[in-house]
Structure formats: structure tokens, C-alpha cells
Design an enzyme around this catalytic site. Structure first.
Site, PDB file in Angstrom:
ATOM      1  N   LYS A   1       6.506   6.784  14.262  1.00 19.35           N
ATOM      2  CA  LYS A   1       5.928   5.873  15.240  1.00 19.35           C
ATOM      3  C   LYS A   1       4.675   5.218  14.661  1.00 19.35           C
ATOM      4  CE  LYS A   1       8.668   6.351  18.833  1.00 19.35           C
ATOM      5  NZ  LYS A   1       9.337   5.220  19.496  1.00 19.35           N
TER       6      LYS A   1
ATOM      7  N   ASP B   1       8.889   2.711  13.677  1.00 15.42           N
ATOM      8  CA  ASP B   1       9.177   2.139  14.993  1.00 15.42           C
ATOM      9  C   ASP B   1       7.868   1.717  15.634  1.00 15.42           C
ATOM     10  OD1 ASP B   1      10.076   1.438  17.491  1.00 15.42           O
ATOM     11  OD2 ASP B   1      10.725   3.446  18.078  1.00 15.42           O
TER      12      ASP B   1
ATOM     13  N   GLU C   1      11.750  -0.878  13.003  1.00 13.35           N
ATOM     14  CA  GLU C   1      12.371  -0.903  14.326  1.00 13.35           C
ATOM     15  C   GLU C   1      11.464  -1.589  15.330  1.00 13.35           C
ATOM     16  OE1 GLU C   1      13.904   2.225  17.764  1.00 13.35           O
ATOM     17  OE2 GLU C   1      14.040   2.800  15.645  1.00 13.35           O
TER      18      GLU C   1
ATOM     19  N   ASP D   1      15.658  -2.578  19.239  1.00 20.05           N
ATOM     20  CA  ASP D   1      15.866  -1.542  20.259  1.00 20.05           C
ATOM     21  C   ASP D   1      15.621  -2.144  21.632  1.00 20.05           C
ATOM     22  OD1 ASP D   1      15.842   0.627  21.979  1.00 20.05           O
ATOM     23  OD2 ASP D   1      14.107   1.594  21.085  1.00 20.05           O
TER      24      ASP D   1
ATOM     25  N   LYS E   1      20.950   3.014  22.941  1.00 21.00           N
ATOM     26  CA  LYS E   1      20.695   4.241  23.688  1.00 21.00           C
ATOM     27  C   LYS E   1      21.620   4.280  24.897  1.00 21.00           C
ATOM     28  CE  LYS E   1      15.939   4.321  22.054  1.00 21.00           C
ATOM     29  NZ  LYS E   1      14.502   4.358  22.378  1.00 21.00           N
TER      30      LYS E   1
END
Length: 334
Positions: free
Chosen positions: A107, A135, A162, A185, A209
Site C-alpha cells: 500500500k 496499490d 494498482e 480496481d 473483487k
């Protein structure tokens, strides 16, 4: 089979899962679990999500609890480690929870931190894991993302960036400026048109997801229309939601990347025995929560009532649809 609201509420268990470190701004993850005739489902839309967006997550939970899973093509799924926005000194402790994993998602762009923090964290991960992806959760502008791409690859490559920027237009602009693959995403799961990012040539990889897309059937339908590689990821799910993600990943015709389905390692406790990766893989199979854990992790009455009210609101937004495993869809999916 479409459950009545009364039946759904009768089968509901609301739990609070404590986290090892702050992740996505929270230290406890609340979810509602459905003990259905076909298995267990999870309704875990994040607390700030409004009813229309959250209703897709309810459809996913109903589908898992009442529908039939698709046929699988593989019996284990490669996963990545997930490294929250911790200090570089904490990285070895985090990665130790993911034995055998050879890919890590880190992250970055955390509010209150800076690019130097991200570089230190990524380099600490790079010392321990072969493949690194980052991400940003849409936290950068195009210019900031371009600068970050240079800084984060000064000491080694990245598998992909990401969701470096928030919008599809920004992703497309950044993709023209950098050589690192771009993964989308939020631009897929939070969009009215989840395929817009592909049509705009804004991404090289699609991160999908199950819960935000309305369940496994919807997930697979969207994946079938995407002509770029798919990575299956969790939405900070309990072991019940992770199981749905593993089933979805097992059903994909191709699976070229490690999946973000190891986030259960971020919890101190879960409703079933934690899944431990073996040589970087998690097995595909059903899960049954432990009654003792359900009781121990149960929320106070006020929080349970909050989730009951939320289920009622989201359920009222659903419409019958014979083509879906759950038999339900959100209004905007009609």
C-alpha cells in the site's frame, strides 16, 4: 432460490474481526455472515458505503449462501502478501505471516505519509520478496503518480501500479507516460460501467473483487468481457468472503497473476481457522465458521441492529432476476 427478508435476518451473524495493524483506516472489520442452505455468504460492504453500492455486496452474500458454485479449473490459487502502510521496520513482521508467498502488494499514497515513506517500505519488501506491486487506491494525480513511478523503480522493477489515479481518464493519461503496467480496481468495481476502463485502454490488468461486483456469477460475466489479465482480490473479507474469491479464481479460464486473497492474515482472529498459504498457494474449498468463534467475535446489540437495518434497506433495493445465481440484482443492473 430467493430468501425472504425474514429468513435472511434469521440466518444473519454479525461479527467484528480485530486487525493486527490499521488497514484502510480501520482497526476492526465488521461483516454480516449468512448461514444459508448452500453454504455461508458474506455481506461486508464498508460502513461508509451508501445503500445502492452496498446492495451489490448483499447480492454476493445471498448468492454464496443460496446458489451453486461454478465448476473449478484448479484446486489451489497463488496469492500475494498484502503489506499495509506500515513503517519499513515492520515489513519483515508482516511478510512473515505469508509463508512461501513470492509476490507482495504494498500500500502506498497513504494520507499523512509521503513518497519517501513509500519508497522505504517498497524497498524493504523488495529485499524479502521476488515480485512487488503497489496499490495507491487512487491517491495520486497523474503528475504525482509519474513521479512516484520513477522513485519506486529506482532500486528495482514493479509488477504493476494498482489504481494509481482515481479516474479512468487519469489512468489512461498515466499509462501513456510510464512503462510500468497499470492495474485498475476502483475504476471497475465502483463504476456504473465496469468495462469503461478497458474500452479506454486505461489499464493493462483488471483487479476484480467478488462482493463489490455482485457475486461470483456477475464477476465471471464481467471477467469474460475483459480482454486483459484478471487478478482476483479480496475486499478485506473474512474467511467466508475469501472462500468466494478463491472459488471465483478457480473458475477463471486463465489466471496469470498471484491473487490478493491472503488478507485474512491481517486479522487477529477470524470466524474459522485461518487459511495458511502453502508454498504461496491457498486451497479452494468450502468453509464453515466455528460456532464458538462466531459467538466470541459477535458484535454488541447496537451494532448488530445497525447491520440488520442495513440489510433491510439494501434488500429493499434488490429486484428479481432469473439469470443470476442469487435470483437478485441491484436496480442499476437491470
Amino acid at each position: 432460490m430467493i430468501p425472504t427478508l425474514t429468513e435472511l435476518l434469521d440466518r444473519l451473524h454479525v461479527v467484528a474481526l480485530p486487525m493486527r495493524v490499521r488497514f484502510r483506516g480501520i482497526t476492526t472489520r465488521e461483516v454480516a455472515l449468512i448461514d444459508g442452505p448452500a453454504g455461508w455468504g458474506e455481506f461486508g460492504a464498508f460502513l461508509e458505503y451508501q445503500p445502492l453500492e452496498a446492495s451489490a455486496w448483499l447480492v454476493a452474500g445471498i448468492e454464496a449462501a443460496y446458489g451453486e458454485p461454478p465448476e473449478g479449473r484448479r484446486d489451489r490459487i497463488p496469492i500475494n502478501a498484502t503489506v499495509p502502510a506500515v513503517s519499513a521496520t515492520q515489513v519483515p513482521e508482516v511478510l512473515a505471516r505469508f509463508p512461501g508467498v513470492r509476490t507482495a502488494k504494498v500500500k502506498v499514497a497513504e494520507p499523512g505519509q509521503n513518497l519517501a515513506d513509500d519508497v522505504d517500505r517498497v524497498n524493504a519488501v523488495r529485499e524479502l520478496v521476488e515480485t512487488v506491486r503497489v496499490d495507491a487506491n487512487g491517491g495520486w494525480s497523474v503528475e504525482a503518480a509519474a513521479q512516484a513511478a520513477v522513485a519506486l523503480t529506482a532500486d528495482g522493477p514493479l509488477e504493476y501500479l494498482e489504481q494509481p489515479c482515481a479516474t479512468v481518464a487519469e489512468l489512461a493519461a498515466l499509462r501513456r507516460r510510464v512503462d510500468i503496467p497499470i492495474a485498475a480496481d476502483e475504476s471497475i468495481r465502483k463504476a456504473d460501467d465496469p468495462l469503461a476502463v478497458v474500452r479506454s485502454h486505461a489499464a493493462d490488468v483488471a483487479v476484480l473483487k467478488v462482493a463489490p461486483l455482485g457475486g461470483i456469477a456477475s464477476f465471471l460475466a464481467i471477467a469474460a468481457q475483459i480482454d486483459i489479465p484478471v487478478v482476483v482480490s479480496s475486499a478485506l473479507d473474512s474467511v467466508v468472503g475469501i472462500t468466494a474469491g478463491l472459488i471465483a479464481a478457480a473458475a477463471l479460464p486463465e489466471l496469470d497473476y498471484a491473487c490478493g486473497l491472503g488478507t485474512g492474515r491481517l486479522f487477529v482472529a477470524d470466524v474459522a481457522e485461518p487459511m495458511l498459504p502453502v508454498d504461496g498457494f491457498l486451497p479452494v474449498g468450502p468453509v464453515t465458521p466455528d460456532p464458538a468463534r462466531l459467538q466470541a467475535l459477535g458484535t454488541p446489540p447496537a451494532r448488530r441492529q445497525w447491520w440488520i437495518d442495513r440489510v433491510k434497506t439494501c434488500y429493499s433495493l434488490l429486484v428479481p432476476c432469473a439469470g443470476d445465481q442469487s435470483g437478485l440484482r441491484r436496480p442499476r443492473d437491470r
